[in-house]
Design an enzyme around this catalytic site. Structure first.
Site, PDB file in Angstrom:
ATOM      1  N   LYS A  13       0.763  -1.119  -0.095  1.00  0.00           N
ATOM      2  CA  LYS A  13      -0.105   0.022   0.138  1.00  0.00           C
ATOM      3  C   LYS A  13       0.717   1.203  -0.051  1.00  0.00           C
ATOM      4  CE  LYS A  13      -2.135  -1.113   3.751  1.00  0.00           C
ATOM      5  NZ  LYS A  13      -1.547  -2.101   4.417  1.00  0.00           N
ATOM      6  N   ARG A  91      -8.733   1.527  10.072  1.00  0.00           N
ATOM      7  CA  ARG A  91      -8.592   0.361  10.227  1.00  0.00           C
ATOM      8  C   ARG A  91      -9.499  -0.537  10.981  1.00  0.00           C
ATOM      9  NH1 ARG A  91      -2.799   0.689   9.589  1.00  0.00           N
ATOM     10  NH2 ARG A  91      -1.478  -0.863   9.945  1.00  0.00           N
TER      11      ARG A  91
HETATM   12  P1  ADP Z   1       1.253  -1.596   7.842  1.00  0.00           P
HETATM   13  O1  ADP Z   1       0.246  -1.290   6.843  1.00  0.00           O
HETATM   14  O2  ADP Z   1       2.448  -2.107   7.302  1.00  0.00           O
HETATM   15  O3  ADP Z   1       0.911  -2.660   8.942  1.00  0.00           O
HETATM   16  P2  ADP Z   1       1.385   1.132   8.857  1.00  0.00           P
HETATM   17  O4  ADP Z   1       2.454   2.035   8.965  1.00  0.00           O
HETATM   18  O5  ADP Z   1       0.100   1.509   8.253  1.00  0.00           O
HETATM   19  O6  ADP Z   1       1.725  -0.489   8.615  1.00  0.00           O
HETATM   20  O7  ADP Z   1       0.827   1.105  10.711  1.00  0.00           O
HETATM   21  C1  ADP Z   1       1.931   0.652  11.485  1.00  0.00           C
HETATM   22  C2  ADP Z   1       1.508   0.606  12.694  1.00  0.00           C
HETATM   23  O8  ADP Z   1       0.735   2.007  13.263  1.00  0.00           O
HETATM   24  C3  ADP Z   1       0.229  -0.167  13.056  1.00  0.00           C
HETATM   25  O9  ADP Z   1       0.473  -1.507  13.277  1.00  0.00           O
HETATM   26  C4  ADP Z   1      -0.535   0.228  14.151  1.00  0.00           C
HETATM   27  O10 ADP Z   1       0.200   0.068  15.412  1.00  0.00           O
HETATM   28  C5  ADP Z   1      -0.335   1.932  14.223  1.00  0.00           C
HETATM   29  N1  ADP Z   1      -1.433   2.136  13.356  1.00  0.00           N
HETATM   30  C6  ADP Z   1      -1.089   2.978  11.847  1.00  0.00           C
HETATM   31  N2  ADP Z   1      -2.369   3.018  11.596  1.00  0.00           N
HETATM   32  C7  ADP Z   1      -3.393   3.076  12.540  1.00  0.00           C
HETATM   33  C8  ADP Z   1      -4.956   3.113  12.634  1.00  0.00           C
HETATM   34  N3  ADP Z   1      -5.582   3.517  11.559  1.00  0.00           N
HETATM   35  N4  ADP Z   1      -5.454   2.598  13.832  1.00  0.00           N
HETATM   36  C9  ADP Z   1      -4.785   2.126  14.644  1.00  0.00           C
HETATM   37  N5  ADP Z   1      -3.430   2.057  14.591  1.00  0.00           N
HETATM   38  C10 ADP Z   1      -2.682   2.632  13.709  1.00  0.00           C
END
Ligand code: ADP
Length: 214
Positions: A13, A91
């Site tokens: 993504k 999410r």
């Molecule tokens: P990936 O898509 O590779 O899992 P992200 O960079 O989107 O990684 O997210 C990394 C971490 O940041 C998640 O595992 C979570 O802990 C936190 N996080 C990111 N976006 C959200 C969200 N929308 N709600 C809750 N936690 C989030």
């Protein structure tokens, strides 16, 4: 034009988001990036973020929604036209409901939700090979998307990109985030993307879809 990228961790993504934003002049809202940016500071709050991030668990909806609301309102005040790409948000159902209400309030709506599909068995390998450049934040993959020979990079691995944390993140994805596919399907917004294909093919398939919404 408002687009959401939905899919398991490691499905590409972030990499695609960067290219999509350039091609369609969209502003990227990545909650993961916002959190990682905050994590760099030398404060107690940054330490707390580091602790949660390191487990792979989700942050509380309230906190994340607040971050997103701030970002949306700032952009809304700056621009008449609203062109956004969400990556890693929403999410949870609660976050999706929040986003829907927030956008509705300002007369906006989601155009399209791109669902990246990739089987779990490929994910651990992919994420283990992921590296980030300290200076630019650009994401590489040592196997499928390595830096060029003459590229001056200072690569590091994310604290949540270790095998056991990846397993946690996958479980959380299936239990909390995957239900959003059905949620958005009810609004007829879902487009499926085969994320196992090569980067350029995935990109082209995405462009074929998004060209309809330009
Ligand atoms: P990936 O898509 O590779 O899992 P992200 O960079 O989107 O990684 O997210 C990394 C971490 O940041 C998640 O595992 C979570 O802990 C936190 N996080 C990111 N976006 C959200 C969200 N929308 N709600 C809750 N936690 C989030």
């Amino acid at each position: 034009m408002i687009t959401i990228l939905l899919g398991p961790p490691g499905s590409g993504k972030g990499t695609q988001a960067e290219m999509i934003c350039k091609n369609y002049q969209l502003t990227q809202i990545s909650t993961g990036d916002i959190l990682r940016e905050k994590m760099k500071e030398n404060t107690a709050k940054a330490e707390k973020i580091r602790r949660i991030m390191g487990t792979g668990k989700l942050f509380p909806d309230k906190l994340i929604n607040k971050l997103v609301r701030k970002k949306i309102m700032k952009l809304f005040e700056l621009n008449g036209e609203f062109r956004l790409l969400f990556d890693g948000y929403p999410r949870t159902i609660e976050q999706a409901d929040f986003l829907y209400r927030k956008l509705k309030k300002i007369g906006e709506k989601i155009d399209c939700v791109l669902v990246f599909e990739l089987a779990d068995k490929y994910i651990v390998d992919r994420i283990s090979a992921r590296r980030i450049d300290r200076k630019t934040g650009k994401v590489y993959n040592l196997i499928s998307n390595p830096p060029k020979e003459n590229e001056d990079v200072d690569l590091y691995q994310r604290i949540d990109d270790t095998a056991e944390v990846i397993q946690n993140r996958l479980e959380i994805y299936h239990s909390q985030t995957a239900p959003l596919i059905e949620y958005y399907d009810k609004f007829q917004l879902v487009e499926h993307i085969d994320a196992s294909l090569e980067l350029e093919t995935v990109q082209q398939n995405i462009y074929n879809i998004l060209d309809r919404y330009k």
